[in-house]
Motif scaffolding. Structure first.
Motif, short mmCIF file in Angstrom:
data_model
loop_
_atom_site.label_atom_id
_atom_site.label_comp_id
_atom_site.label_asym_id
_atom_site.label_seq_id
_atom_site.Cartn_x
_atom_site.Cartn_y
_atom_site.Cartn_z
N CYS A 14 -3.32 4.71 -3.42
CA CYS A 14 -4.65 5.98 -3.30
C CYS A 14 -4.03 5.80 -2.03
O CYS A 14 -4.66 7.83 -1.57
CB CYS A 14 -4.93 5.09 -3.76
SG CYS A 14 -6.13 4.15 -2.74
N GLY A 15 -4.08 5.53 -0.80
CA GLY A 15 -4.42 5.58 0.54
C GLY A 15 -5.82 5.56 0.96
O GLY A 15 -6.99 5.75 -0.24
N GLY A 29 -7.87 4.07 -8.42
CA GLY A 29 -6.98 4.02 -7.17
C GLY A 29 -6.87 2.40 -6.59
O GLY A 29 -7.58 1.86 -6.60
N VAL A 30 -5.31 2.44 -6.32
CA VAL A 30 -4.78 0.95 -6.33
C VAL A 30 -4.02 1.00 -4.67
O VAL A 30 -3.10 2.18 -4.88
CB VAL A 30 -3.26 0.37 -7.47
CG1 VAL A 30 -3.14 -0.82 -6.97
CG2 VAL A 30 -4.66 1.11 -8.59
N ASP A 31 -4.84 0.16 -4.45
CA ASP A 31 -3.71 0.09 -2.55
C ASP A 31 -3.93 -1.53 -2.66
O ASP A 31 -4.12 -1.98 -3.36
CB ASP A 31 -4.78 0.89 -1.89
CG ASP A 31 -3.70 0.85 -1.03
OD1 ASP A 31 -2.92 2.62 -1.00
OD2 ASP A 31 -3.03 0.57 -0.14
N TRP A 32 -2.48 -1.76 -1.86
CA TRP A 32 -2.55 -3.14 -1.17
C TRP A 32 -3.36 -3.48 -0.10
O TRP A 32 -3.48 -4.85 0.75
CB TRP A 32 -0.96 -3.69 -0.80
CG TRP A 32 -0.50 -2.66 0.31
CD1 TRP A 32 0.29 -1.69 -0.18
CD2 TRP A 32 -0.54 -2.74 1.54
NE1 TRP A 32 0.93 -0.74 1.07
CE2 TRP A 32 0.06 -1.50 2.73
CE3 TRP A 32 -0.98 -3.78 2.09
CZ2 TRP A 32 0.14 -1.62 3.42
CZ3 TRP A 32 -0.52 -3.68 3.41
CH2 TRP A 32 -0.20 -2.75 4.03
N SER A 33 -3.59 -1.94 0.23
CA SER A 33 -4.54 -2.56 2.47
C SER A 33 -6.25 -2.31 1.51
O SER A 33 -6.75 -1.35 1.18
CB SER A 33 -4.81 -1.13 2.73
OG SER A 33 -5.19 -1.25 3.63
N MET A 69 2.16 8.01 -7.96
CA MET A 69 2.94 7.72 -6.63
C MET A 69 3.31 8.66 -5.76
O MET A 69 4.25 9.46 -5.94
CB MET A 69 3.99 7.35 -7.17
CG MET A 69 3.80 6.03 -7.97
SD MET A 69 4.79 4.72 -9.16
CE MET A 69 5.77 6.33 -9.69
N MET A 70 2.16 8.92 -4.60
CA MET A 70 2.47 9.62 -3.65
C MET A 70 3.31 8.94 -2.68
O MET A 70 2.21 8.44 -2.06
CB MET A 70 1.27 10.80 -3.20
CG MET A 70 1.05 11.49 -4.60
SD MET A 70 1.73 12.70 -4.73
CE MET A 70 2.24 11.65 -6.33
#
Length: 139
Positions: A14-15, A29-33, A69-70
């Motif tokens: 998601c950023g 929102g899912v993000d690794w960061s 998934m952008m």
């Protein structure tokens, strides 16, 4: 883009979620960061944000109307684990939307090359560089 976003939405990678600022979306929102998720919470405080990998979010099965998934698939040579997670999350009547950046990391996304990687319902240009694909959910 907004007409495609409906219902309960999960955005993989998601950023900072700047695109949601003026929208009213039931967003996860899912993000690794961790930093991206911190920024996402600032830009869209109504969202629910999860630190996780796009191949294993830990979210419940079949709960989302829209999976976004952008630019995510561009980072993966093998789309299978990412798409399997998206298909796991989407409701049977939901939609999976992804964008591809033409030429990113040497990839050339054509209709034929994309269709060879996943069951595609729709493939179209949204700009000269970005492609939009709609993927079929799991049967």
């Amino acid at each position: 883009m907004r007409p495609h976003i409906r219902g309960k939405v999960v955005d993989h990678r998601c950023g900072p979620c700047v695109m949601y600022e003026k929208l009213k979306v039931d967003l996860t929102g899912v993000d690794w960061s961790p930093e991206a998720l911190k920024q996402a919470a600032l830009h869209y405080p109504k969202g629910n944000f999860v630190l996780a990998d796009a191949t294993n979010s830990g979210l419940p099965r079949g709960q989302f109307d829209t999976v976004l998934m952008m630019g995510l698939l561009d980072y993966f040579k093998d789309w299978t684990p990412v798409l399997n997670e998206a298909r796991r999350l989407v409701k049977p009547d939901g939609v999976i939307l992804a964008t591809l950046l033409h030429g990113f990391q040497g990839h050339v996304w054509t209709n034929e090359s994309v269709k060879s990687r996943t069951p595609v319902l729709e493939f179209k240009d949204i700009t000269s560089s970005w492609k939009l694909i709609t993927c079929a959910p799991l049967p």
